[in-house]
Design a protein around this motif. Sequence first.
Motif, short mmCIF file in Angstrom:
data_model
loop_
_atom_site.label_atom_id
_atom_site.label_comp_id
_atom_site.label_asym_id
_atom_site.label_seq_id
_atom_site.Cartn_x
_atom_site.Cartn_y
_atom_site.Cartn_z
N THR A 136 -22.02 -11.72 -32.82
CA THR A 136 -21.84 -13.08 -32.61
C THR A 136 -20.23 -13.11 -31.92
OG1 THR A 136 -21.18 -13.13 -35.16
CG2 THR A 136 -23.36 -13.77 -34.28
N SER A 137 -19.98 -14.12 -31.39
CA SER A 137 -18.72 -14.25 -30.77
C SER A 137 -17.72 -14.51 -31.69
CB SER A 137 -18.93 -15.63 -29.64
OG SER A 137 -19.11 -16.79 -30.58
N TYR A 138 -16.72 -14.14 -31.19
CA TYR A 138 -15.56 -14.45 -32.01
C TYR A 138 -14.11 -14.13 -31.35
CZ TYR A 138 -14.65 -9.26 -32.47
OH TYR A 138 -14.35 -8.01 -32.19
N TYR A 139 -13.08 -14.58 -31.57
CA TYR A 139 -11.76 -14.25 -31.07
C TYR A 139 -11.45 -12.77 -31.17
CZ TYR A 139 -11.35 -19.34 -30.27
OH TYR A 139 -11.35 -20.56 -29.70
N ASN A 160 -21.82 -12.50 -28.28
CA ASN A 160 -23.02 -13.39 -27.91
C ASN A 160 -23.44 -12.83 -26.74
OD1 ASN A 160 -24.95 -15.32 -28.62
ND2 ASN A 160 -23.88 -16.78 -27.39
N TYR A 161 -23.50 -11.62 -26.46
CA TYR A 161 -23.93 -10.80 -25.38
C TYR A 161 -24.74 -9.47 -25.72
CZ TYR A 161 -24.24 -8.18 -20.97
OH TYR A 161 -24.73 -7.72 -20.03
N PRO A 162 -25.84 -9.63 -25.41
CA PRO A 162 -26.73 -8.14 -25.61
C PRO A 162 -26.45 -7.20 -24.76
CG PRO A 162 -28.19 -9.55 -24.74
CD PRO A 162 -26.72 -10.41 -24.62
N GLY A 181 -29.40 4.12 -17.76
CA GLY A 181 -29.08 2.90 -17.18
C GLY A 181 -28.13 2.12 -18.09
N TYR A 182 -26.95 1.81 -17.72
CA TYR A 182 -26.06 1.33 -18.65
C TYR A 182 -25.91 -0.22 -18.19
CZ TYR A 182 -21.58 0.06 -20.70
OH TYR A 182 -20.43 -0.42 -21.54
N ASN A 183 -25.85 -1.11 -19.45
CA ASN A 183 -25.72 -2.51 -19.11
C ASN A 183 -26.95 -3.09 -18.39
OD1 ASN A 183 -24.64 -4.96 -19.59
ND2 ASN A 183 -22.81 -4.64 -18.59
N LEU A 184 -27.99 -2.77 -18.46
CA LEU A 184 -28.99 -3.58 -17.95
C LEU A 184 -29.14 -5.02 -18.11
CD1 LEU A 184 -31.93 -1.04 -18.94
CD2 LEU A 184 -30.93 -1.43 -16.61
N SER A 185 -28.63 -5.49 -19.21
CA SER A 185 -28.70 -7.04 -19.35
C SER A 185 -27.84 -7.67 -18.32
CB SER A 185 -28.24 -7.03 -20.79
OG SER A 185 -27.16 -6.37 -21.21
N SER A 186 -26.73 -6.99 -17.83
CA SER A 186 -25.80 -7.75 -16.68
C SER A 186 -26.48 -8.38 -15.59
CB SER A 186 -24.80 -6.72 -16.16
OG SER A 186 -25.24 -5.66 -15.69
N LYS A 187 -28.11 -7.48 -15.44
CA LYS A 187 -28.76 -8.07 -14.22
C LYS A 187 -29.43 -9.38 -14.69
CE LYS A 187 -28.37 -4.42 -11.38
NZ LYS A 187 -27.84 -4.78 -9.90
N PHE A 188 -29.67 -9.74 -16.00
CA PHE A 188 -30.71 -10.80 -16.35
C PHE A 188 -29.62 -12.02 -17.13
CE2 PHE A 188 -32.89 -6.83 -16.41
CZ PHE A 188 -33.78 -7.15 -15.30
N PRO A 191 -23.12 -13.16 -16.40
CA PRO A 191 -22.24 -11.95 -16.37
C PRO A 191 -20.84 -12.10 -17.08
CG PRO A 191 -22.28 -12.86 -14.32
CD PRO A 191 -23.26 -13.54 -15.07
N ASN A 192 -20.86 -12.73 -18.47
CA ASN A 192 -19.69 -12.95 -19.02
C ASN A 192 -19.60 -12.17 -20.24
OD1 ASN A 192 -17.09 -14.10 -19.77
ND2 ASN A 192 -18.13 -15.86 -20.77
#
Length: 216
Positions: A136-139, A160-162, A181-188, A191-192
Motif C-alpha cells: 500500500t502507498s506510504y511516505y 499501490n503499484y504491482p 521479463g522484469y516489471n511487466l506491469s509497467s506496460k499496463f 507508469p508512476n
Amino acid sequence: NVTPSFYMRHFHSRYFWWDNLDMNMIQQIYAGAKINLESTRTQLSAGIESIQNYVFFNKQGMPEQKSGNLQVINARIKQDVMYRAFGWENEVAYQLSSDKSVLPLPQISLYTNMYLKFKVAKVLTVQLGANMYYNTSYYAPYYEPATQQFQIQDEVKVGNYPLVNAYVNFHLKQARFFVMGYNLSSKFVNPNYFSLAHYPLDPFVLKMGVAVTFNN
C-alpha cells in the motif's frame, strides 16, 4: 538498551556535519509469537515492539531522537501450496506504526509466486512462473547519498503499484540459467512506479543470466 551508533552521534563531511553528545540510550522491547504448521505449509506470526528514544534521520538529513515511546504492531501469514509440478507461494504482512511521521511503514505488503516445475529428458530442470510484489502507498524514506542513510519525507507517496515479473529458470548439472521479463506491469499500469521517493523502478526489461558451479 542500545547506544546510538558512532555515526549517529558524530559525522563530519563537506555537506553534513553534526556532533550529538546528548543522545540517550535506545530502549527496545519486543514480544511476539510464531506458529509453523508443516502439514499445511502455513506460517503465522505476530508481535508488538516498543521503542524508547528512537533515532531517525529527519527531513533535513540530520539524526534526531524522538522523546517518548514508539510502538510497532506487525502480523504475517505465509502460505505455500504444492501439488505435483505446481507451486504457489504467498506471504502477506500487516504493519502499523504509532507515529508515521517518524517511522512510516506500508500498512499491507504482499508477495506471491506461482510456477510449474518439471524435468525435460530427466536431466534438465525447468521452472516456469511469475511473481508479484505489492504494498500500500506510504511516505517511503528518501535515500540521501551524501550520508548513505534513509531520511523521512512527506512530499511523495510510494506504493499501490504491482511489480509483476515472469521468468523461466533452467538447471542442468552444474549450470543454471534464466530469462526474466522484469516489471511487466509497467506496460499496463500507470507508469508512476517508484521503489523509494524520487527513485523510480526500471521499466520493462528482459534479463538473462548464467551461473556455473565448478567442483574442486
